[in-house]
Enzyme design. Sequence first.
Site, PDB file in Angstrom:
ATOM      1  N   ASP A  54       0.822  -1.205   0.000  1.00  0.00           N
ATOM      2  CA  ASP A  54       0.000   0.000   0.000  1.00  0.00           C
ATOM      3  C   ASP A  54       0.861   1.262   0.000  1.00  0.00           C
ATOM      4  OD1 ASP A  54      -2.263  -1.448  -0.080  1.00  0.00           O
ATOM      5  OD2 ASP A  54      -2.647  -1.389   2.077  1.00  0.00           O
ATOM      6  N   SER A 111     -22.016 -21.804 -21.632  1.00  0.00           N
ATOM      7  CA  SER A 111     -22.012 -22.355 -20.279  1.00  0.00           C
ATOM      8  C   SER A 111     -21.739 -23.853 -20.376  1.00  0.00           C
ATOM      9  CB  SER A 111     -23.340 -22.096 -19.596  1.00  0.00           C
ATOM     10  OG  SER A 111     -24.378 -22.586 -20.402  1.00  0.00           O
ATOM     11  N   LYS A 141     -14.339 -26.018 -10.021  1.00  0.00           N
ATOM     12  CA  LYS A 141     -15.276 -25.037 -10.577  1.00  0.00           C
ATOM     13  C   LYS A 141     -15.589 -24.042  -9.472  1.00  0.00           C
ATOM     14  CE  LYS A 141     -19.547 -24.869 -13.215  1.00  0.00           C
ATOM     15  NZ  LYS A 141     -20.123 -23.732 -12.519  1.00  0.00           N
ATOM     16  N   ARG A 192     -19.885 -12.432 -18.793  1.00  0.00           N
ATOM     17  CA  ARG A 192     -20.444 -13.418 -19.699  1.00  0.00           C
ATOM     18  C   ARG A 192     -21.728 -12.892 -20.361  1.00  0.00           C
ATOM     19  NH1 ARG A 192     -20.606 -19.009 -19.723  1.00  0.00           N
ATOM     20  NH2 ARG A 192     -20.114 -19.222 -17.527  1.00  0.00           N
ATOM     21  N   GLU A 208     -12.866 -16.896 -13.618  1.00  0.00           N
ATOM     22  CA  GLU A 208     -13.886 -16.599 -12.619  1.00  0.00           C
ATOM     23  C   GLU A 208     -13.390 -15.486 -11.705  1.00  0.00           C
ATOM     24  OE1 GLU A 208     -16.288 -18.527 -13.408  1.00  0.00           O
ATOM     25  OE2 GLU A 208     -17.749 -18.540 -11.761  1.00  0.00           O
ATOM     26  N   LYS A 219     -21.142 -31.555 -10.430  1.00  0.00           N
ATOM     27  CA  LYS A 219     -21.549 -30.724  -9.286  1.00  0.00           C
ATOM     28  C   LYS A 219     -21.619 -31.589  -8.036  1.00  0.00           C
ATOM     29  CE  LYS A 219     -23.138 -26.654 -11.082  1.00  0.00           C
ATOM     30  NZ  LYS A 219     -23.542 -25.421 -10.497  1.00  0.00           N
ATOM     31  N   CYS A 248     -39.182  -6.252  22.891  1.00  0.00           N
ATOM     32  CA  CYS A 248     -37.797  -6.714  22.867  1.00  0.00           C
ATOM     33  C   CYS A 248     -37.636  -7.835  23.897  1.00  0.00           C
ATOM     34  CB  CYS A 248     -36.854  -5.569  23.198  1.00  0.00           C
ATOM     35  SG  CYS A 248     -35.153  -6.093  23.472  1.00  0.00           S
ATOM     36  N   CYS A 254     -35.244  -6.259  26.862  1.00  0.00           N
ATOM     37  CA  CYS A 254     -35.578  -5.096  27.693  1.00  0.00           C
ATOM     38  C   CYS A 254     -37.079  -4.805  27.723  1.00  0.00           C
ATOM     39  CB  CYS A 254     -34.823  -3.866  27.213  1.00  0.00           C
ATOM     40  SG  CYS A 254     -35.443  -3.197  25.663  1.00  0.00           S
ATOM     41  N   CYS A 294     -31.743  -0.134  25.882  1.00  0.00           N
ATOM     42  CA  CYS A 294     -31.709  -1.601  25.810  1.00  0.00           C
ATOM     43  C   CYS A 294     -30.340  -2.166  26.190  1.00  0.00           C
ATOM     44  CB  CYS A 294     -32.070  -2.052  24.407  1.00  0.00           C
ATOM     45  SG  CYS A 294     -32.127  -3.827  24.225  1.00  0.00           S
TER      46      CYS A 294
HETATM   47 ZN   LIG Z   1     -34.237  -4.111  23.790  1.00  0.00          ZN
END
Ligand SMILES: [Zn+2]
Length: 662
Positions: free
Chosen positions: A35, A80, A112, A133, A170, A311, A405, A408, A426
């Site tokens: 960097d 494909s 793949k 693609r 890819e 697959k 809630c 709370c 909360c």
């Molecule tokens: Zn809360």
Amino acid sequence: MDPLDQILQLRKLLDRANYAYYVDAEPLMSDSEYDKLLRELIELEHLHPEHYDSTSPALRIGGEPLSGFESVVHRVPMQSIDNTYTLSDLQSWYERMGEFLGAPPVCTCDPKIDGVAISLRYVEGILVQAVTRGDGERGDDVTPQARCIRSVPLRLRGEKLPKVLEVRGEIFMPNVSFNKINKEREAQGIQLFANARNATAGTLKSLDPKTVSERNLAFLCHGRGEVVWNGEPSRWHEFVGAVRKLGIPVSDQLVVCNTAQQIIEAVDSFEEQKNNLGFGIDGMVIRVDLFDSQVELGSTAKSPRWCIAFKYPAEQGKTLLSKVEWQVGKNGTLTPRATMEPIFIAGTTVQHATLHNIDEIHRKDIRVGDLVVVEKAGEIIPQVVSSIPSFRDGTQEEISPPTKCPVCDGPVEKEGPKLYCVSPECPAQFREKVKWFAGRDQMDIDGLGDKVVDQLIDAGLVHHFADLYTLTSDDLLPLEGFAEKSAMALVDSIEESKTRGFTRVLSAVGIRLVGKATARTIVKIYPTLQLLQVATIEDFVALHDFGEITAETLHKAIHSKQGEELFNKLASVGVVLSQDQNANLDPVFANKTMVITGTLERWERSALTEELEQRGAKITGSVSKNTDVVIAGEKAGSKLKKAQDLGIEIWNEEQLAASLSM
Ligand SMILES: [Zn+2]
């Protein structure tokens, strides 16, 4: 040294570092070193625009946002690949190939990757175009985006370069980046990406290439398009070796197979490794190795005949959903979490899974007591995919959204598909906020993990972030797991975190929509709390990537009673609420002598002077031959004239803004 030589040397070094990292997997330098050199190069190119080069690594940070995508016709269609899901189908495919060709062919198997397919076109070794693609016939030109992906070479290496080389491959997001981005999105209260592929596609289609540069996408080559190459290899596995030498990242998992048995073994043995690669794999591509045979076999309208994808079965399992709990996040979001009968999927035991939100629960019709399908992919959080209603026996209960809630009892509000506890008091939100505050990317407090935060809050020691900074080892000693030494170590590391700087504080305190990147943007322009407090909503809207909602949220958070109290308390315990830019001097400004003249619209003169000085510039009152840059606002008079006479670089407000946000 001549600036051009310096530029060329830096480009070469950065290219070499990329090659070492992405092709050899043997890093030459640390990320921060990279960097630093990149910033040096950017600065030099900024000063010497005459040395522009479309293959310079300086372009990897992204330029101006684009207005849209241009559609491009693929010279060779991007078809494909046909899929198969069983080994016996794979075996029949191989036999068909052998019958057609007259002998069983040599084949290759490679992973793949689950990402977004792209075509990269190099002419005389220079990257000239990157196209998605699309529908296979035509796709979108994403060249500026592709340039921001560090593993995409901008220029090929070596002596005898192909005249034209189109590689297909890819673009994908490594799991580490995917998890990081979702964490940031969660912190900012924006919708999470469902999986790494969606995140990749979303990133690549971003019209602001800077986004791509920040998301850490990667590229691996897995195919070829148009190729004009004297001496091109005649087989796929040789082609892979040859483009690798040119600097193009390829899979190191490629296996050459001579029989159906070897192919099946390769596919089998890879299934175990595929969860440890650090990125998503959904199968294996098996192809006929010899290019001449590929031509002979040809393709159907949809797919090439010489290639097939196997697959792997989805990593799913069925189990009983026993309970749904609503967890309170640091911004008050209520997220449903399923507890299930433990089940073994993709190498680990899974007992909890996310249900995303109440709308998803209703859409999938998931009920407590249901038999459900759970899916886990890579490092992604397991999720409940669907319920199996035919299994129901009448004891299942529908899931209704909480009206209060769970922690709370505070009021709950719905915003889109999301539910929030809106009580500012909360404790659950606070607990999560402290965990976030202490995290590595925020205040980075060593030894203050989730468990310790729970202990501190349960013991009533911490009611506010600032309370952390008044803890003593005597406070900690009674807590389980603490001894003299560890208590002192925690107190020390809390103390040390006071000087992390304003950027980290701003992202640590958990203002909605303000994550690390946003905090960085803010602090670049407003490096101290004082400066931030006088900024208006309009000022924030003008910040890079800010919308009105973020601007308003930020403004409200700073000026609310709680917000003011929050920063006052942190300041009173000694947390530094400014950014020491010395720690990372901005190479665009460091050691520059600058003069500000005329009326500036966007900045107050004294605040701007302070900002530039923090970045390492020296601000003087008069123009001389030692002046590097004159910043000229409206109605600039004699100083501007003098600068023009001396041929000194002059920036208007636009240029200054661009340099500040670089
Ligand atoms: Zn809360």
